[in-house]
Design an enzyme around this catalytic site. Structure first.
Site, PDB file in Angstrom:
ATOM      1  N   THR A   1      13.057  51.405 -15.849  1.00  0.00           N
ATOM      2  CA  THR A   1      11.647  51.154 -15.331  1.00  0.00           C
ATOM      3  C   THR A   1      11.437  52.556 -14.989  1.00  0.00           C
ATOM      4  O   THR A   1      11.436  53.232 -14.496  1.00  0.00           O
ATOM      5  CB  THR A   1      12.221  50.315 -14.272  1.00  0.00           C
ATOM      6  N   ASP A   2       9.609  52.201 -14.278  1.00  0.00           N
ATOM      7  CA  ASP A   2       8.992  53.252 -13.131  1.00  0.00           C
ATOM      8  C   ASP A   2      10.000  53.110 -11.533  1.00  0.00           C
ATOM      9  O   ASP A   2      10.455  52.028 -11.868  1.00  0.00           O
ATOM     10  CB  ASP A   2       7.857  53.081 -13.256  1.00  0.00           C
ATOM     11  N   TRP A   3       9.869  53.743 -10.904  1.00  0.00           N
ATOM     12  CA  TRP A   3      10.228  53.844  -9.951  1.00  0.00           C
ATOM     13  C   TRP A   3       9.769  52.496  -9.551  1.00  0.00           C
ATOM     14  O   TRP A   3       9.232  52.380  -8.326  1.00  0.00           O
ATOM     15  CB  TRP A   3      10.382  55.263  -9.215  1.00  0.00           C
ATOM     16  N   GLY A   4      10.754  51.585  -9.295  1.00  0.00           N
ATOM     17  CA  GLY A   4      11.259  49.925  -8.797  1.00  0.00           C
ATOM     18  C   GLY A   4       9.896  49.151  -9.817  1.00  0.00           C
ATOM     19  O   GLY A   4       9.513  48.592  -9.178  1.00  0.00           O
TER      20      GLY A   4
END
Ligand code: BGC
Length: 751
Positions: A228-231
């Site tokens: 995932t992108d961060w978060g």
């Protein structure tokens, strides 16, 4: 290592633990099975290796590394070899810093010039982006460091990027927003992909099965890891099922437990978890096998490389009276703080703590004695030196103003609201131009600007955000050591309002409607025949080139044939230089599907000594001519004539030829939109004409009183557009008559 055996020997908790990060940058190790942890780092134009991030509460520190030109600049190089080199150098730095995955490249399309993160992306053109990204990835991965292509997909603005729903039709996705990812996977063989924050057509990218499994894994054959992108996590189990492997930066133990619970309660099939863990282990194995603990970055060599690379990216936008390169013995004044303290990178996760910065002022000492007056800073007017700058400019032979977008204008996390240079910079340019006609402006910006004093500027050099060695590269070009060869990888419009996304951009809190379809960038401006400030592909040189002798391997091809086009290019000037030869294709037939007037399908950068001639070859295939047809869920190259345009900018295409393509017709769509015209275009089969003709003649009977050419014309168009099922409203044709035609066409379709 038998990965399935490892999976078999792991506990459910251990398997679930591999589905999220340990901390900000590392994946989890599984000690019982000797599965190592993998370290990631941003990217994309430098290695932002952090320390002290493992312990919560501690303040991470960032190691110094070389800041290379950002993607916006690299895009302007139009140079695959250069991108491969950048990837290789970054790989060396990653290895030396014990980083196994570099988070890049970013390959999102520049849908609007306002996107705050455009500096991290290459271009408004998917073909160019894909080719460059693939080359970068190959370079990076040749060092044993995994690329992580981001942000997948349709993440083209920063405004509410974590929740916005990008509403994009499939054809637009396939033609504009996905091809660069496809090239990164198919050509570049990227080992990892980062999904974006946003939703795509209602579903978060992290749990979009169509995107992550149907397209990415099954169609493109991706067998690496999706993080995932961060978060960017929504529903952990759904994401796993959709094709996502690792939640980053960490799940804080929460979603790992969700996975365990879901397997125990039978909500999640353990075999699905095993599949994702298998992909993660395979990737871990690859990443770990490239790990080296015995290397160091030769920072000075990389800094020199960064200077040379920046020189290949700069775009000479304007050069009236050959004001550049600066001549020996000229009295030169540099103005603007960016001459002593350049802007060379954007804000946000890609921000590099660089090893050194070379300002143009310092580098110019290698060439000439240059006077410097600040006049303005990154933040505003410098009243103390404002008038001094004007008087120095008046006394000089040439004034070079270092302008650009201030740091506060361009960053991840927010978009710009306009394209203007700050007023104080425009005022400075105007004041200098009033006393000094020999005015050169050097730009430092990550995306297009409009310049209200453009007519007063003789020389305009776009450096973009060209990394820590930007000043060295700018000096090399200003003083003629390097001959500029960059080309705009994005259009500079005359006004923001000209951009097709303007009416809606960032004006809806939940939805982003991509209503302009595939008409972004030059595809839009060219199709509408609009004037622009600087077109896509534009860039000048200190020498001149001539194209001639176009050859084409066939004048008529079938849809699956390939075609070779070659052209000779001659350096007709007195300096060595590089030119980018660009090939665009446009469809000349009647357009029933909506196609940009021309699209880039080939480019090559070549270096030529004065007088030298080289032959450039382009290899075209079905995809070069095709559009994405959603009826057949495939690329379709329609029969007809295509013009192949070759030149050195999207608006300078002096050489052209045409080719006729013959394709199998598409099956007729046999629903209630089928018209008489569609049938006549599709077939001249006697049986169908015999069936159709009495029906149509009853219809024509209704209009028998009409006479004259225009009536006949009107009538024939009406007939063309008349749905088959509507014929009965105008004549005594029966449902059975109509069904008989449909039935016949069904059989024809199957042949
Ligand atoms: C960015 C990514 C980046 C990640 C890690 C996110 O906010 O969108 O591009 O790689 O942070 O820093």
């Amino acid at each position: 290592m038998d990965l399935w055996q490892i999976i078999h020997d792991m506990t459910l908790e251990e398997k679930a633990s591999l589905c999220s990060g340990e901390n900000n940058w590392d994946t989890k190790a599984v000690e019982s099975q000797a599965v190592p942890s993998i370290r990631m780092s941003d990217g994309p134009h430098g290695v932002r290796r952090q320390d002290n991030y493992q312990t919560r509460g501690e303040k991470p520190t960032t190691r110094p590394s070389v800041c290379f030109p950002v993607a916006a600049a690299l895009g302007a190089s139009f140079d695959r070899v250069l991108l491969n080199r950048v990837g290789t150098l970054l790989g060396e730095e990653a290895l030396a810093n014990d980083v196994q995955v570099l988070l890049g490249p970013g390959v999102n399309m520049k849908r609007s010039p306002l996107c705050g993160r455009n500096f991290e992306y290459y271009s408004e053109d998917p073909f160019l982006t894909g080719e460059l990204a693939a080359a970068y990835i190959q370079g990076l991965q040749s060092q044993g460091v995994s690329a992580c292509v981001k942000h997948f997909a349709a993440n083209n603005q920063e405004y509410r990027r974590m929740s916005a729903d990008s509403i994009v039709d499939e054809r637009t996705l396939r033609e504009i927003y996905l091809p660069a990812f496809e090239a990164a996977v198919r050509q570049g063989r990227a080992h990892s992909v980062m999904c974006s924050y946003n939703r795509l057509n209602g579903t978060y990218a992290c749990e979009n099965e169509w995107l992550l499994t149907d397209v990415l894994r099954e169609e493109w054959g991706f067998n690496g890891v999706v993080v995932t992108d961060w978060g960017a996590m929504n529903d952990r189990c759904r994401a796993l099922e959709a094709g996502l492997n690792i939640e980053m930066p960490s799940s804080n133990g929460v979603t790992d437990k969700n996975i365990v619970d879901a397997v125990r309660s039978g909500k999640l099939d353990e075999a699905m978890l095993d599949k994702r863990v298998y992909e993660t282990l395979r990737w871990t194995e690859w990443c770990y096998s490239g790990r080296r603990t015995d290397t160091e970055t030769p920072y000075d060599r990389h800094d020199l490389a960064a200077r040379a690379i920046a020189g290949e990216c700069a775009v000479l936008l304007k050069n009236e009276d050959g004001i550049l390169p600066l001549a020996d013995g000229q009295k030169i004044v540099f103005i603007g703080e960016y001459a002593e303290s350049p802007r060379f990178q954007g804000g946000g996760s890609s921000h590099i703590t660089c090893t050194k910065v070379t300002p143009a002022l310092e580098a110019s000492a290698e060439y000439a004695d240059v006077e410097y007056v600040r006049m303005f800073t990154d933040e505003g007017r410098d009243d103390k030196t404002w008038d001094m700058a004007i008087s120095a400019a008046e006394k000089a032979d040439v004034a070079v103003v270092f302008a650009g977008l201030p740091t506060s204008y361009e960053s991840e996390g927010f978009d710009r609201s306009h394209l203007n240079l700050p007023d104080y910079q425009e005022e400075a340019i105007e004041a200098i131009a009033a006393v000094q006609p020999n005015l050169v402006v050097v730009l430092h910006n990550g995306s297009p600007v409009t310049l209200r004093n453009i007519d007063k500027i003789k020389g305009l050099l776009e450096m973009y955000l060209a990394g820590q060695a930007v000043g060295g590269a700018a000096a090399d070009i200003l003083f003629g050591k390097v001959n500029p060869s960059g080309k705009l990888a994005e259009t500079f419009p005359l006004r923001l309002e000209d951009n097709p996304t303007y009416p809606d951009y960032a004006k809806n809190k939940t939805e982003v409607r991509y209503s302009e379809g595939q008409y972004i960038g030059y595809r839009y401006y060219d199709s509408r025949n609009m004037d622009v400030l600087f077109p896509f592909g534009h860039g000048l040189s200190y020498t001149s080139f001539k194209l001639k002798n176009l050859r084409i391997s066939a004048e008529k091809i079938k849809e699956d044939d390939s075609l070779t086009v070659s052209v000779d290019i001659k350096n007709t000037g007195v300096r060595a230089g590089k030119e980018v030869i660009q090939l665009y294709i446009g469809y000349d037939g009647e357009d029933h599907v909506g196609r940009p007037v021309r699209q880039l399908k080939g480019f090559e950068k070549v270096r030529l000594e004065p007088g030298e001639i080289k032959t450039v070859m382009f290899y075209l295939d079905k995809r070069s001519f095709a559009y994405y047809n959603t009826e057949i869920s495939d690329w379709y190259a329609e029969s007809g004539r295509y013009t192949i345009y070759i030149g050195t900018s999207s608006r300078d295409l002096p050489v052209k030829c045409s080719v006729e393509l013959v394709a199998k017709p598409l099956p007729l769509k046999l629903d209630d939109t089928l018209t008489v015209g569609d049938i006549l275009e599709f077939t001249d089969d006697r049986e169908v004409l015999e069936k159709l003709s009495p029906m149509v003649s009853r219809f024509t009977g209704d209009f028998s009183g009409l006479d004259g050419k225009e009536h006949r014309q009107m009538f024939s168009h009406m007939l063309d557009g008349l749905p088959l099922h509507s014929v009965k409203s105008f004549s005594n044709t029966t449902d059975e008559d109509i069904e008989a035609v449909y039935e016949f066409l069904r059989r024809l379709n199957e042949q």
